[in-house]
Design a protein around this motif. Structure first.
Motif, mmCIF file in Angstrom:
data_model
loop_
_atom_site.group_PDB
_atom_site.id
_atom_site.type_symbol
_atom_site.label_atom_id
_atom_site.label_comp_id
_atom_site.label_asym_id
_atom_site.label_seq_id
_atom_site.Cartn_x
_atom_site.Cartn_y
_atom_site.Cartn_z
ATOM 1 N N PHE A 82 0.849 -1.193 0.000
ATOM 2 C CA PHE A 82 0.000 0.000 0.000
ATOM 3 C C PHE A 82 0.882 1.240 0.000
ATOM 4 O O PHE A 82 1.779 1.383 0.836
ATOM 5 N N GLY A 83 0.623 2.148 -0.965
ATOM 6 C CA GLY A 83 1.464 3.327 -1.103
ATOM 7 C C GLY A 83 0.680 4.619 -1.137
ATOM 8 O O GLY A 83 -0.545 4.639 -1.280
ATOM 9 N N GLN A 84 1.399 5.721 -1.011
ATOM 10 C CA GLN A 84 0.798 7.049 -1.007
ATOM 11 C C GLN A 84 0.085 7.322 -2.322
ATOM 12 O O GLN A 84 0.493 6.870 -3.378
ATOM 13 N N THR A 85 -0.996 8.082 -2.253
ATOM 14 C CA THR A 85 -1.794 8.379 -3.440
ATOM 15 C C THR A 85 -2.683 9.583 -3.133
ATOM 16 O O THR A 85 -2.377 10.382 -2.260
ATOM 17 N N GLY A 86 -3.798 9.734 -3.842
ATOM 18 C CA GLY A 86 -4.792 10.744 -3.502
ATOM 19 C C GLY A 86 -4.652 12.082 -4.184
ATOM 20 O O GLY A 86 -5.442 12.991 -3.917
ATOM 21 N N LEU A 87 -3.663 12.248 -5.073
ATOM 22 C CA LEU A 87 -3.410 13.548 -5.691
ATOM 23 C C LEU A 87 -3.870 13.579 -7.142
ATOM 24 O O LEU A 87 -3.875 12.563 -7.824
ATOM 25 N N GLY A 88 -4.209 14.777 -7.605
ATOM 26 C CA GLY A 88 -4.590 14.956 -8.996
ATOM 27 C C GLY A 88 -3.505 15.571 -9.847
ATOM 28 O O GLY A 88 -3.452 15.344 -11.054
ATOM 29 N N LEU A 89 -2.625 16.354 -9.232
ATOM 30 C CA LEU A 89 -1.492 16.934 -9.949
ATOM 31 C C LEU A 89 -0.404 15.870 -10.148
ATOM 32 O O LEU A 89 -0.397 14.860 -9.446
ATOM 33 N N PRO A 90 0.539 16.096 -11.056
ATOM 34 C CA PRO A 90 1.527 15.047 -11.393
ATOM 35 C C PRO A 90 2.416 14.609 -10.247
ATOM 36 O O PRO A 90 2.941 13.496 -10.272
ATOM 37 N N ASP A 91 2.594 15.459 -9.241
ATOM 38 C CA ASP A 91 3.574 15.161 -8.215
ATOM 39 C C ASP A 91 3.285 16.025 -6.997
ATOM 40 O O ASP A 91 2.696 17.108 -7.128
ATOM 41 N N ARG A 92 3.710 15.584 -5.819
ATOM 42 C CA ARG A 92 3.453 16.346 -4.595
ATOM 43 C C ARG A 92 4.051 17.747 -4.651
ATOM 44 O O ARG A 92 3.472 18.712 -4.138
ATOM 45 N N ASP A 93 5.200 17.902 -5.322
ATOM 46 C CA ASP A 93 5.850 19.210 -5.387
ATOM 47 C C ASP A 93 5.030 20.236 -6.151
ATOM 48 O O ASP A 93 5.197 21.447 -5.948
ATOM 49 N N TYR A 94 4.151 19.782 -7.026
ATOM 50 C CA TYR A 94 3.326 20.717 -7.795
ATOM 51 C C TYR A 94 2.353 21.490 -6.909
ATOM 52 O O TYR A 94 1.831 22.526 -7.324
ATOM 53 N N TYR A 95 2.090 21.013 -5.711
ATOM 54 C CA TYR A 95 1.203 21.729 -4.795
ATOM 55 C C TYR A 95 1.942 22.824 -4.032
ATOM 56 O O TYR A 95 1.296 23.703 -3.433
ATOM 57 N N PHE A 96 3.272 22.814 -4.055
ATOM 58 C CA PHE A 96 4.042 23.720 -3.208
ATOM 59 C C PHE A 96 5.006 24.625 -3.969
ATOM 60 O O PHE A 96 5.385 25.680 -3.456
ATOM 61 N N ASN A 97 5.399 24.250 -5.180
ATOM 62 C CA ASN A 97 6.285 25.117 -5.950
ATOM 63 C C ASN A 97 5.552 26.389 -6.367
ATOM 64 O O ASN A 97 4.338 26.365 -6.627
ATOM 65 N N THR A 98 6.289 27.480 -6.460
ATOM 66 C CA THR A 98 5.658 28.784 -6.733
ATOM 67 C C THR A 98 6.163 29.438 -8.010
ATOM 68 O O THR A 98 5.912 30.621 -8.243
ATOM 69 N N ASP A 99 6.894 28.703 -8.847
ATOM 70 C CA ASP A 99 7.334 29.279 -10.115
ATOM 71 C C ASP A 99 6.139 29.448 -11.041
ATOM 72 O O ASP A 99 5.076 28.831 -10.858
ATOM 73 N N ALA A 100 6.290 30.278 -12.043
ATOM 74 C CA ALA A 100 5.178 30.624 -12.929
ATOM 75 C C ALA A 100 4.614 29.411 -13.658
ATOM 76 O O ALA A 100 3.390 29.275 -13.815
ATOM 77 N N SER A 101 5.492 28.521 -14.097
ATOM 78 C CA SER A 101 5.037 27.339 -14.823
ATOM 79 C C SER A 101 4.161 26.452 -13.939
ATOM 80 O O SER A 101 3.091 25.993 -14.372
ATOM 81 N N THR A 102 4.609 26.215 -12.716
ATOM 82 C CA THR A 102 3.830 25.366 -11.806
ATOM 83 C C THR A 102 2.517 26.030 -11.434
ATOM 84 O O THR A 102 1.470 25.366 -11.361
ATOM 85 N N GLU A 103 2.538 27.329 -11.194
ATOM 86 C CA GLU A 103 1.302 28.032 -10.830
ATOM 87 C C GLU A 103 0.284 27.975 -11.960
ATOM 88 O O GLU A 103 -0.931 27.891 -11.711
ATOM 89 N N ALA A 104 0.753 27.994 -13.198
ATOM 90 C CA ALA A 104 -0.164 27.874 -14.342
ATOM 91 C C ALA A 104 -0.816 26.496 -14.361
ATOM 92 O O ALA A 104 -2.010 26.362 -14.674
ATOM 93 N N ILE A 105 -0.054 25.466 -13.999
ATOM 94 C CA ILE A 105 -0.590 24.104 -13.944
ATOM 95 C C ILE A 105 -1.574 23.969 -12.784
ATOM 96 O O ILE A 105 -2.635 23.343 -12.925
ATOM 97 N N GLN A 106 -1.249 24.560 -11.646
ATOM 98 C CA GLN A 106 -2.173 24.550 -10.504
ATOM 99 C C GLN A 106 -3.507 25.173 -10.894
ATOM 100 O O GLN A 106 -4.579 24.629 -10.590
#
Length: 676
Positions: free
Chosen positions: A177-201
């Motif tokens: 059993f492993g971690q899951t539950g996210l819709g974005l590609p990776d956990r870091d996409y919820y916390f990064n603040t660069d323009a590219s990531t914010e556009a994806i958010q």
């Protein structure tokens, strides 16, 4: 999200090639080699950028289709490969075949998915019963039971279960059993603040909002924010992709009774019963995630969890619902990929059929398109590469004799699978030509039952984890096996009509890559039986770790898109395999008559053609958006560094192209890294 009961393993997928048709065949291998190496850019010195020297002319002229994210070899050669599959599916979809035959199942499934008129007429009616079930949930316990039951039909949300060998007892399949539950590609996409990531958010939040609007939700934007907030809480508990590479740190075999006591809100005993798993212990790979989930099931309002589950249901099934849902999904995905136009319905259906009935489709593909002689020739190459690696292990100056014995034992225990399975998987499911949504769920349920039946049993060593038509290859450490499907045994990776230099630089590099995975930073922790067990002396393993650290540091310095650095710690396994793959293939080539000769073809020596073939198989051009996400999430390096990175460490390459100090990719001989 990861599909439940998908057999995951620390394998590396080195993807290969396929072309619409074979290159012109002549009786002269020299002519074939000449065709492969057209387009050399002499203005780029080999020592400055060998990838560019071989591929820049092609790169400048290549055009990425609007409905694709890249073009060339590597995984993009699966694009023309799917055209062959489409031909098969179009033929069987209009034929008259016996009920239950693979042709009937394939044809009717494909036809049901191509009936867009009926699919659009149904709208989101197929998932209304599931949404109504969510509305009726009245406690965390009932919620988890719903989550478990839905996993069986492909609706994954809070629980991710897999069945594959116990890493401490590879003779037995257990539940992981492993971690899951996210819709974005990776956990870091919820916390990064660069323009590219914010556009994806933002695109993802808009996607959720649109999905709620499509089912008539009057609070769509508010509900989308609730879902995103829950996912962000879950993401905080996730390990990073680099942390997930630590095999020992991601294995925790725990008693179900103890888990049931400490995580009462999840209710492991009840959850496992709903999953149909009769076990007394499970591997909880990332405990922090389940601890967080257990807490959140109490602290997050039940109504918010219902909203979250509705969103997951919609994202799980958007691609098989009516056109507005598919368009919403594409509007989000194109922000990540850069793809401007959605693939045709036929292309998407070929992918869906290959995903769900891949070994039925594979049987027809092999009969029609696979040359059996290629299987025999490929095995010869595999055996030659194995001999080459054995010799290299013998000659290592950093490994003791006792560890070399263990390494060779593991090497000679590797199982080789080539072309297609000896035993074909069957699909015990009824396919209805008029009900696409129900067909998908029925196949999901069949797949769940297929893998569940392997729980608490010895691994099925006849099983393949990729379809025969797919352009890929992999090493599976749990079974200590390498696999080369029919799809990759084609130009430019493999061609019986070309000289040895080209094949050893092509498929030889692939074979050497997969062999090396048995001895990369992860594979080296598995013994010959597939158990995570130390077979090294303490001193040898310390030397090995120091060498892989050199690989990490080398690739950390590489960039794409001007300033985006590669993640050396994420890609170290693949980079180690790339470096080993080229070296092993070169040594094997030097054992051939041509490798020991110096006869030129079209002005190129055998060694030069070998290295040019290495560069040719990574001839790829991608969209910038795709490449940015690739570097952030993929364990492989981008194509340019799969060529230039290993060759910077290859002294025979320096000699073949007269590299000299001052060349951009020149490294002093004492600085060239050699692991295997």
């Amino acid at each position: 999200m990861k599909p439940v009961l998908y057999i995951s393993f620390a394998a590396a997928l080195l993807v290969g090639c396929k072309e619409d048709s074979k290159q012109p065949v002549s009786d002269d291998p020299a002519q074939e080699s000449a065709l492969i190496f057209e387009g050399i850019d002499p203005s780029i010195k080999p020592g400055d950028n060998f990838f560019g020297h071989v591929n820049k002319t092609w790169y400048d002229q290549a055009v990425i289709a609007d409905d694709q994210v890249g073009v060339g070899s590597y995984r993009f050669l699966n694009i023309p490969q799917k055209k062959l599959l489409q031909t098969i599916l179009e033929e069987v979809s209009v034929g008259d075949y016996a009920k239950g035959s693979i042709e009937q199942k394939l044809g009717d499934f494909y036809a049901s998915g191509m009936d867009t008129l009926s699919i659009d007429q149904r709208g989101f009616e197929p998932i209304k019963p599931i949404l109504e079930q969510i509305d009726a949930l009245d406690s965390p316990a009932v919620l988890i039971a719903f989550v478990a039951d839905q996993m069986k039909v492909g609706n994954y949300s809070l629980i991710n279960a897999s069945i594959y060998p116990d890493q401490e007892n590879s003779a037995l399949n257990i539940a992981h059993f492993g971690q899951t539950g996210l819709g974005l590609p990776d956990r870091d996409y919820y916390f990064n603040t660069d323009a590219s990531t914010e556009a994806i958010q933002k695109a993802y939040q808009n996607y959720l909002t649109t999905l709620f609007e499509l089912i008539g939700d009057s609070n769509s934007e508010t509900n989308a924010q609730k879902v995103y907030a829950i996912e962000k809480q879950l993401a905080a508990s996730h390990k990073t992709r680099v942390e997930l590479r630590d095999i020992l740190a991601n294995y925790h075999k725990l008693a179900v009774l103890e888990l049931d006591k400490t995580q009462k809100n999840i209710g492991w005993k009840s959850m496992l019963e709903h999953l149909g798993m009769e076990v007394d212990s499970v591997d909880v790979m990332q405990p922090a995630y389940f601890e967080t989930l257990n807490t959140m099931l109490k602290t997050v309002a039940l109504d918010d969890w219902k909203t979250y589950l509705k969103a997951n249901t919609l994202t799980a099934f958007a691609s098989i619902l009516s056109t507005p849902f598919q368009d919403a999904e594409f509007a989000y995905s194109k922000v990540i990929s850069g793809q401007s136009v959605q693939k045709t319905r036929a292309e998407r259906m070929v992918q869906q059929v290959d995903r769900q009935l891949g070994f039925a489709l594979g049987q027809l593909y092999v009969k029609r398109y696979f040359d059996e002689n290629a299987k025999k020739r490929a095995l010869e190459l595999v055996n030659n590469l194995q001999k080459s690696l054995e010799k290299r292990i013998t000659q290592l100056d950093w490994m003791s004799d006792s560890t070399k014995v263990k390494a060779k034992e593991k090497l000679h225990s590797i199982t080789k699978k080539i072309g297609y399975p000896d035993v074909w998987r069957s699909y015990e499911v009824d396919i209805d030509k008029t009900h696409y949504f129900e067909n998908v769920l029925a196949l999901n349920q069949n797949n769940y039952a297929y893998h569940l039946a392997q729980l608490n049993k010895a691994p099925n060593r006849d099983e393949w984890y990729t379809t025969p038509s797919t352009v890929t290859a992999y090493y599976n450490p749990s079974l200590n096996e390498i696999v080369f499907p029919a799809g990759i045994l084609q130009p430019p990776y493999f061609d019986p009509n070309v000289d040895d230099a080209v094949n050893y630089g092509g498929i030889g590099m692939v074979i050497g890559h997969e062999f090396t995975h048995a001895f990369d930073d992860q594979g080296a922790q598995y013994d010959k039986e597939g158990n995570v067990k130390n077979w090294w002396t303490e001193e040898d393993y310390a030397k090995f770790k120091a060498k892989t650290q050199q690989i990490i540091e080398q690739y950390d310095a590489f960039t794409v898109l001007d300033s985006v650095h590669l993640k050396g710690a994420l890609t170290v396994g693949e980079n180690t395999a790339d470096n080993g793959g080229v070296a092993i293939a070169y040594d094997a080539f030097k054992m051939t008559a041509q490798g020991q000769d110096s006869t030129k073809i079209k002005g190129y020596t055998p060694d030069q053609r070998f290295f040019m073939s290495v560069a040719r198989i990574w001839r790829v051009k991608t969209r910038d958006e795709y490449l940015r996400n690739y570097v952030a999430t993929d364990p492989h390096s981008p194509p340019i560094w799969r060529v230039n990175g290993p060759l910077m460490n290859m002294t025979p390459f320096y000699e073949a192209f007269d590299l000299e100090e001052g060349d951009q990719n020149f490294k002093a001989e004492t600085d060239r890294i050699k692991v295997w």
